[in-house]
Design an enzyme around this catalytic site. Structure first.
Site, short mmCIF file in Angstrom:
data_model
loop_
_atom_site.label_atom_id
_atom_site.label_comp_id
_atom_site.label_asym_id
_atom_site.label_seq_id
_atom_site.Cartn_x
_atom_site.Cartn_y
_atom_site.Cartn_z
N SER A 253 0.83 -1.19 0.00
CA SER A 253 0.00 0.00 0.00
C SER A 253 0.88 1.26 0.00
O SER A 253 1.74 1.41 -0.87
CB SER A 253 -0.94 -0.05 1.20
OG SER A 253 -1.92 0.96 1.12
N HIS A 394 -7.39 -5.78 -0.28
CA HIS A 394 -6.19 -4.98 -0.04
C HIS A 394 -5.44 -5.51 1.17
O HIS A 394 -5.80 -5.23 2.32
CB HIS A 394 -6.61 -3.52 0.18
CG HIS A 394 -5.48 -2.55 0.23
ND1 HIS A 394 -4.69 -2.27 -0.86
CD2 HIS A 394 -4.99 -1.79 1.25
CE1 HIS A 394 -3.78 -1.37 -0.53
NE2 HIS A 394 -3.93 -1.07 0.75
#
Length: 417
Positions: A253, A394
């Site tokens: 990320s 994610h």
């Protein structure tokens, strides 16, 4: 080595040709994304037309055609990113020292050794410390390659005593595969907070001026995290049990955004891995798919102030993220995406890899075709460039780690792991 890479690419291309289709965004995930964030683009049909800057066209108008010419062009691209996005990070501190905080020679039921090292930097009369956690295989007979994670999550994810075991940092499995594994906590270098990010290494260099109005090209938190990774690289060069020529830098990320920039700034990292880094990381900005430049700039401390000028003006950027990836050439790079993480734009991440091909072609690696996006849960090695899009959301999980270690195996087993 080049001939081996070409053979590997040809085999990979054959495999891709045998696949009926590559990855496509799931319609249910698209609809859910549209409902949750209706002001963003979620369909390929809505992606605007765009033209990417030519990474091989130098400032004087000439076209780069050799590795020697790339060296100069690479410096130009680096300066563009420093000026307009990441800021100018300092070099090494005036003094740097490493102190052993804790050691355990029989960790993981005698399968590994564990070390906690305090990294102390001194600039003028100011000091800063952050901690490195390092596990190495106990039975290694020679220096080992190491995966270094830039941890942007809670430090419990990298608990050195394994009171909490997380797939985010799977020490046991990485050791079993014959690699070392290390971690730093990004927050110890620059707190991930707009009001406090300057309280780490930025203050180390700038003193009280860090809390005042800073120049618009001043470095932000992402560059500060990468600066810390470079100090770990300094330490690895002093540790005879670590093969400093085979260090894989990994971030997830926002950590993935930082890992790409850290790898661009410091060419000592032999492999750079971006896990779902999205806008400001691996995804092409001009696509405006999912996370946009304006959305990422809401985290005011990540980049420099100049980057704000491109909110809703992506076509005016003097670069795009394929040029960030090109700064890693000819070193290996791997980009990981996830099927349910449309915010990070899996196709845009893959296309950055595609359009970075020009730099890799200078070393005779074959270009990546934009139609070669692999199918879901298929990892592909294009020759010093790896990519996968896996099922799930994610996160950084065991599937991702196995893909990254498989890629490293292909790179490093030829000279002995």
């Amino acid at each position: 080595i080049k001939s081996w890479c070409l053979v590997f690419i040809l085999l990979t291309s054959t495999t891709l040709a045998a696949q009926e289709t590559g990855w496509e965004a799931n319609s249910d995930i698209i609809e859910a994304s549209e409902e949750n964030r209706p002001d963003f683009i979620w369909r390929e049909s809505e992606v605007p037309e765009y033209e990417l800057p030519d990474l091989l066209k130098a400032r004087d108008g000439s076209t780069v055609s050799s590795p020697e010419e790339w060296s100069s062009r690479r410096c130009e691209i680096l300066e563009l990113f420093r000026t307009h996005m990441f800021g100018n990070r300092p070099a090494a501190p005036d003094r740097l020292s490493f102190h052993l905080v804790e050691k355990e020679d029989e960790a993981l039921e005698n399968r590994a050794s564990m070390r906690r090292i305090s990294v102390t930097s001194t600039v003028e009369d100011r000091d800063h410390q952050f901690e490195l956690i390092l596990f190495l295989p106990a039975e290694a007979k020679k220096p080992v390659p190491v995966f270094l994670l830039m941890n942007n999550r809670d430090s419990r994810n990298t608990d050195p005593h394994r009171g909490e075991i997380s797939e985010f940092w799977p020490v046991e499995e990485v050791i079993r595969r014959g690699y070392g594994i290390a971690a730093i906590q990004n927050n110890e270098l620059a707190p991930d907070d707009t009001d406090h990010y300057h309280e780490g290494v930025i203050r180390l260099f700038e003193g009280s001026a860090a809390e005042e109005e800073r120049p618009p090209d001043a470095w932000g938190a992402l560059a500060a995290w990468g600066w810390g990774a470079s100090r770990v690289m300094d330490y690895f060069e002093t540790n005879p049990d670590v093969d400093e020529s085979r260090i894989a830098l990994l971030g997830h990320s926002r950590g993935g955004k930082a890992s790409l920039w850290a790898g661009a700034e410091d060419e000592r990292f032999a492999l750079v891995i971006s896990n779902q880094s999205g806008a400001g990381g691996a995804a092409l900005s001009r696509r405006r798919y999912g996370e946009t430049v304006e959305a990422v700039n809401r985290f005011e401390h990540w980049f420099n102030d100049h980057f704000n000028a491109f909110n809703d003006r992506e076509d005016e950027l003097p670069f795009d993220q394929h040029m960030l990836i090109s700064l890693l050439a000819p070193r290996p790079v791997y980009i990981g995406s996830a099927d349910a993480d449309l915010w990070a734009d899996p196709r845009g991440e893959f296309l950055s890899l595609v359009h970075a091909s020009g730099a890799y072609e200078l070393w005779n690696y074959l270009p990546v075709d934009p139609e070669q996006m692999p199918a879901l849960n298929t990892s592909v090695n294009f020759g010093h460039r790896g990519y996968h899009v896996r099922s799930g959301s994610h996160d950084l999980n065991m599937t991702d780690w196995h893909h990254y270690m498989d890629f490293a195996d292909a790179l490093w087993l030829r000279i002995g792991k």
